[in-house]
Design a protein around this motif. Structure first.
Motif, PDB file in Angstrom:
ATOM      1  N   LEU A 250       0.862  -1.181   0.000  1.00  0.00           N
ATOM      2  CA  LEU A 250       0.000   0.000   0.000  1.00  0.00           C
ATOM      3  C   LEU A 250       0.900   1.233   0.000  1.00  0.00           C
ATOM      4  N   ASP A 251       0.753   2.013  -1.091  1.00  0.00           N
ATOM      5  CA  ASP A 251       1.569   3.211  -1.247  1.00  0.00           C
ATOM      6  C   ASP A 251       0.668   4.435  -1.205  1.00  0.00           C
ATOM      7  N   LEU A 252       0.831   5.242  -0.126  1.00  0.00           N
ATOM      8  CA  LEU A 252       0.048   6.473   0.038  1.00  0.00           C
ATOM      9  C   LEU A 252       0.976   7.666   0.280  1.00  0.00           C
ATOM     10  N   HIS A 253       2.158   7.629  -0.274  1.00  0.00           N
ATOM     11  CA  HIS A 253       3.100   8.704  -0.011  1.00  0.00           C
ATOM     12  C   HIS A 253       2.705   9.973  -0.776  1.00  0.00           C
ATOM     13  N   GLY A 254       3.158  11.111  -0.273  1.00  0.00           N
ATOM     14  CA  GLY A 254       2.920  12.373  -0.957  1.00  0.00           C
ATOM     15  C   GLY A 254       1.483  12.827  -0.936  1.00  0.00           C
ATOM     16  N   ASN A 255       0.735  12.498   0.117  1.00  0.00           N
ATOM     17  CA  ASN A 255      -0.643  12.959   0.245  1.00  0.00           C
ATOM     18  C   ASN A 255      -0.745  13.950   1.404  1.00  0.00           C
ATOM     19  N   GLN A 256      -1.937  14.073   1.960  1.00  0.00           N
ATOM     20  CA  GLN A 256      -2.173  15.023   3.059  1.00  0.00           C
ATOM     21  C   GLN A 256      -2.729  14.311   4.294  1.00  0.00           C
ATOM     22  N   ILE A 257      -2.320  13.084   4.470  1.00  0.00           N
ATOM     23  CA  ILE A 257      -2.818  12.258   5.571  1.00  0.00           C
ATOM     24  C   ILE A 257      -2.165  12.732   6.883  1.00  0.00           C
ATOM     25  N   SER A 258      -2.981  12.918   7.914  1.00  0.00           N
ATOM     26  CA  SER A 258      -2.482  13.416   9.203  1.00  0.00           C
ATOM     27  C   SER A 258      -2.512  12.363  10.300  1.00  0.00           C
ATOM     28  N   GLN A 259      -3.152  11.226  10.031  1.00  0.00           N
ATOM     29  CA  GLN A 259      -3.290  10.206  11.072  1.00  0.00           C
ATOM     30  C   GLN A 259      -3.345   8.826  10.448  1.00  0.00           C
ATOM     31  N   ILE A 260      -2.645   7.890  11.066  1.00  0.00           N
ATOM     32  CA  ILE A 260      -2.683   6.500  10.634  1.00  0.00           C
ATOM     33  C   ILE A 260      -3.936   5.848  11.208  1.00  0.00           C
ATOM     34  N   GLY A 261      -4.684   5.131  10.359  1.00  0.00           N
ATOM     35  CA  GLY A 261      -5.904   4.481  10.840  1.00  0.00           C
ATOM     36  C   GLY A 261      -6.510   3.562   9.807  1.00  0.00           C
ATOM     37  N   ASN A 262      -7.479   2.749  10.253  1.00  0.00           N
ATOM     38  CA  ASN A 262      -8.244   1.844   9.376  1.00  0.00           C
ATOM     39  C   ASN A 262      -7.329   0.867   8.650  1.00  0.00           C
ATOM     40  N   LEU A 263      -6.309   0.367   9.334  1.00  0.00           N
ATOM     41  CA  LEU A 263      -5.394  -0.592   8.711  1.00  0.00           C
ATOM     42  C   LEU A 263      -5.302  -1.896   9.485  1.00  0.00           C
ATOM     43  N   SER A 264      -5.914  -1.977  10.638  1.00  0.00           N
ATOM     44  CA  SER A 264      -5.692  -3.115  11.535  1.00  0.00           C
ATOM     45  C   SER A 264      -6.163  -4.441  10.945  1.00  0.00           C
ATOM     46  N   HIS A 265      -7.068  -4.426   9.956  1.00  0.00           N
ATOM     47  CA  HIS A 265      -7.573  -5.671   9.370  1.00  0.00           C
ATOM     48  C   HIS A 265      -6.700  -6.191   8.234  1.00  0.00           C
ATOM     49  N   LEU A 266      -5.692  -5.431   7.838  1.00  0.00           N
ATOM     50  CA  LEU A 266      -4.837  -5.837   6.710  1.00  0.00           C
ATOM     51  C   LEU A 266      -3.722  -6.739   7.229  1.00  0.00           C
ATOM     52  N   SER A 267      -4.069  -7.950   7.557  1.00  0.00           N
ATOM     53  CA  SER A 267      -3.117  -8.883   8.174  1.00  0.00           C
ATOM     54  C   SER A 267      -2.054  -9.365   7.205  1.00  0.00           C
ATOM     55  N   GLU A 268      -2.285  -9.225   5.851  1.00  0.00           N
ATOM     56  CA  GLU A 268      -1.307  -9.678   4.864  1.00  0.00           C
ATOM     57  C   GLU A 268      -0.463  -8.526   4.317  1.00  0.00           C
ATOM     58  N   LEU A 269      -0.655  -7.321   4.779  1.00  0.00           N
ATOM     59  CA  LEU A 269       0.095  -6.170   4.277  1.00  0.00           C
ATOM     60  C   LEU A 269       1.561  -6.283   4.689  1.00  0.00           C
ATOM     61  N   ARG A 270       2.475  -6.197   3.699  1.00  0.00           N
ATOM     62  CA  ARG A 270       3.906  -6.298   3.958  1.00  0.00           C
ATOM     63  C   ARG A 270       4.618  -4.952   3.887  1.00  0.00           C
ATOM     64  N   VAL A 271       4.201  -4.102   2.937  1.00  0.00           N
ATOM     65  CA  VAL A 271       4.879  -2.834   2.712  1.00  0.00           C
ATOM     66  C   VAL A 271       3.875  -1.701   2.802  1.00  0.00           C
ATOM     67  N   LEU A 272       4.195  -0.699   3.658  1.00  0.00           N
ATOM     68  CA  LEU A 272       3.322   0.463   3.816  1.00  0.00           C
ATOM     69  C   LEU A 272       4.173   1.703   3.630  1.00  0.00           C
ATOM     70  N   ASN A 273       3.763   2.521   2.643  1.00  0.00           N
ATOM     71  CA  ASN A 273       4.500   3.747   2.342  1.00  0.00           C
ATOM     72  C   ASN A 273       3.612   4.951   2.638  1.00  0.00           C
ATOM     73  N   LEU A 274       3.972   5.682   3.712  1.00  0.00           N
ATOM     74  CA  LEU A 274       3.241   6.890   4.100  1.00  0.00           C
ATOM     75  C   LEU A 274       4.176   8.100   4.131  1.00  0.00           C
ATOM     76  N   ALA A 275       5.216   8.062   3.343  1.00  0.00           N
ATOM     77  CA  ALA A 275       6.172   9.165   3.318  1.00  0.00           C
ATOM     78  C   ALA A 275       5.532  10.421   2.743  1.00  0.00           C
ATOM     79  N   GLY A 276       6.056  11.589   3.191  1.00  0.00           N
ATOM     80  CA  GLY A 276       5.612  12.853   2.621  1.00  0.00           C
ATOM     81  C   GLY A 276       4.195  13.229   2.961  1.00  0.00           C
ATOM     82  N   ASN A 277       3.719  12.892   4.165  1.00  0.00           N
ATOM     83  CA  ASN A 277       2.385  13.276   4.602  1.00  0.00           C
ATOM     84  C   ASN A 277       2.496  14.251   5.773  1.00  0.00           C
ATOM     85  N   CYS A 278       1.423  14.331   6.578  1.00  0.00           N
ATOM     86  CA  CYS A 278       1.395  15.280   7.711  1.00  0.00           C
ATOM     87  C   CYS A 278       1.233  14.540   9.035  1.00  0.00           C
ATOM     88  N   ILE A 279       1.730  13.341   9.111  1.00  0.00           N
ATOM     89  CA  ILE A 279       1.560  12.499  10.298  1.00  0.00           C
ATOM     90  C   ILE A 279       2.490  13.007  11.404  1.00  0.00           C
TER      91      ILE A 279
END
Length: 620
Positions: free
Chosen positions: A114-143
């Motif tokens: 899941l690649d969500l880099h370069g957006n305007q996301i301020s909080q990590i959430g709604n991911l706890s059910h993704l038990s098979e997720l290996r790579v998470l890209n949240l670079a360049g946000n407002c977290i």
């Protein structure tokens, strides 16, 4: 391109047609598309690429049930709606868009990247059910905070570069995490990264670009925080660096344990001093006598003469009693500690709080340790309880030069005479707080006179000058001389200490060699003892000194003293009245006596015969 576009569709969206052989390709890149095309006949499509377009909403993809790769990088998407039906999706690329919130991933349980880099996301959430997720890209946000990572049991890599992160939590709950990228954030301390130390799988970490990375100890601290790191800031960690980090970590743990131990001891020390102060307040309340007629003036301790900084008779004192006694140094050593007393050694200073602390004076002292003690400070201990320990203090601490008394109820001048039992002193401090004697105008002069053999240099941090010595000698020296020469022998033996008693007894018996001595001889013997006897008569009033009935309380002693003084005053008054009466009656009495003798001796034979008769009668 083997693609046919049709603008005439019932839905109004462009329709794309491709052959079945080309269904594995997706050439919708840089076509300035504003909407996702409705792809008819491509239900088995697995890869779809819409990079670098102008798409604002995700539509027309719900029928692509077999889609595994969706790339919407570099568009104008602000909402993640429209992808919830893509249950087979494995890779979702939504980087460089305008997304503000993570959502619509409830059915995407098979997603791997899941690649969500370069957006305007301020909080990590709604991911706890993704038990098979290996790579998470949240670079360049407002977290600003890393949290809500529970349930991501397969996550091996998370990219959080270029955010506003200051605190990292829950990373230790990711069992498979290997790579964590936190470059260019706002992390200022490793305390905000404490959870990294609990991670057992993390092997790669980047922290460059954070304020904490500017510290000289940064690398060592990072390796201490995560001992199993193999790469730090994209550089390989050597075995030597790891070994040094382990050594430093052990030292740091020991330091923390010692710091915790010191903190616990400091708290116990504070409670012991506090309880000793509370007990002292109770003792002092019992010692205070009510005023006449049962009325006691309400005076706060701070406003009383003994506690007021102004009532120090011009003496220069340390600014604060707490600084004087309670500030511990680096060499602080606890000798005796309980709930209500404390005895501690701080370098050259021995501090005693509470009555039980006097037990420390009975312990076995090494020669070197005892020899290093030059200052002993007493607090929350009644002075009369300290007096019996003074002879032992003189023996145990040969280099003692300074005694401090704070809240010890030194209230009478004779109490100060007990300090003569100490061998030598250069400095003496009797703080006004809790010592009413300091409010008396003559206390300092009495102390200088009585402890003349100490050659005191300072009293309450004020130099003792030759003028002070001369003034004290004029005031109390005369009283001491009169007491030494005019006091009866039996009374002298009662007042003096044992050593002085033996000295006086030797001089008296050696000179006279008989039980009775004339007043002149007694005065001469008193002079032979010198000035020491004059000072020794100003002695500490122990219970043994009061041989004529030991008094159980100061009130009884006061009553006896008042009665004795009143009797002496009455006797003096009667003697004076008799002298005045005799002076008035003497002329007439003298005339009568002369007349009687003249008349009686007028007939000499008769007078001689009467005298012989009286002598004869007395002889029989």
């Amino acid at each position: 391109d083997a693609i046919t576009l049709s603008e005439n569709s019932p839905s109004g969206f462009p329709i794309a047609f491709r052959s079945c052989d080309d269904c594995a390709l997706s050439p919708y890149v840089r076509r300035c598309l504003e909407e996702c095309h409705l792809l008819e006949g491509m239900g088995r499509l697995r890869l779809l690429n819409f990079q670098h377009n102008l798409i604002t909403h995700i539509h027309n993809l719900s029928h692509l049930r077999h889609l595994a790769f969706l790339d919407l990088y570099d568009n104008h998407i602000s909402q993640m709606s429209g992808i919830s039906a893509l249950a087979s999706l494995r890779v979702l690329m939504l980087g460089k868009n305008r997304i503000q919130r993570i959502c619509s991933l409830d059915n995407l349980t098979k997603i791997d990247i899941l690649d969500l880099h370069g957006n305007q996301i301020s909080q990590i959430g709604n991911l706890s059910h993704l038990s098979e997720l290996r790579v998470l890209n949240l670079a360049g946000n407002c977290i600003s905070r890393v949290d809500n990572l529970q349930g991501l049991d397969s996550l091996t890599e998370i990219n959080l570069r270029r955010n506003c992160i200051s605190t990292v939590t829950e990373v230790d709950q990711l069992p498979c995490l290997q790579r964590l990228f936190l470059s260019c954030n706002s992390i200022t301390s490793f305390y905000e990264l404490a959870c990294l130390g609990e991670s057992c799988s993390l092997s790669e970490l980047t922290l460059d670009g954070n304020p904490v990375a500017l510290e000289t100890w940064y690398k060592q601290a990072a390796l201490r925080c995560v001992l199993q790191l193999r790469q730090l800031d994209m550089k390989r960690v050597t075995e030597e660096e790891r070994r040094m980090a382990c050594v430093t970590a052990r030292k740091e743990d020991e330091k923390k344990r010692e710091s915790h131990k010191q903190a616990m001891h400091k708290e116990k020390r504070r409670l012991a001093i506090r309880n000793a102060a509370l007990q002292w307040e109770g003792v002092r309340a019992c010692l205070e006598h009510p005023a006449q007629n049962g009325a006691k003036e309400e005076v706060s301790p701070e406003a009383s003469p003994a506690h007021s900084p102004a009532q120090t008779n011009g003496l220069a004192l340390e600014p604060s009693p707490d600084e004087l006694l309670e500030a511990g140094g680096a060499s602080l050593q606890s000798l005796s500690l309980s709930d209500s007393h404390l005895a501690e050694l701080d370098g050259e200073t021995l501090r005693l709080f509470g009555l039980g602390a006097l037990e420390a004076l009975e312990r076995g002292w090494g020669v070197q340790t005892a020899g290093a003690v030059t200052v002993i400070a007493f607090r929350y201990i009644h002075f009369d309880a300290i007096v019996p320990t003074l002879p032992r203090i003189r023996v145990k601490f040969p280099n003692l030069s300074h005694l401090i008394f704070l809240e010890t109820n030194v209230s009478r001048l004779p109490q100060l005479a007990a300090l003569a039992q100490v061998r030598r002193l250069d400095q003496l401090t009797i703080h006004p707080k809790g010592n009413p004697v300091v409010s008396l105008s003559l206390w300092r002069s009495f102390l200088i006179y009585r402890l003349h053999h100490f050659n005191l240099h300072k009293i309450n941090n004020l130099e003792v000058t030759m003028n002070d010595v001369i003034s004290a000698e004029r005031l109390f020296g005369t009283l001491g001389h009169i007491a030494a020469t005019e006091t009866p022998r039996c009374r002298l033996l009662v007042l003096l200490e044992e050593s002085r008693k033996r000295q006086l007894q030797f001089l008296l018996e050696g000179r006279g060699r008989r039980a009775g001595l004339s007043p002149e001889e007694l005065r001469d013997n008193g002079k032979l003892l010198g000035e020491g006897l004059s000072r020794a008569l100003f002695n500490y009033p122990s219970r043994d000194c009061c041989s004529e009935g030991a008094m159980e309380s100061s009130s009884e002693r006061r009553a006896v003293m008042e009665q004795y003084i009143q009797a002496q005053v009455q006797r003096t008054s009667d003697t004076n009245l008799k002298g005045e009466s005799l002076h008035k009656l003497w002329p007439s009495m003298f005339m009568e006596m002369v007349r009687d003798y003249v008349l009686e001796m007028r007939d000499r034979p008769t007078f001689r015969q009467a005298c012989l008769n009286r002598l004869s009668t007395q002889g029989k």
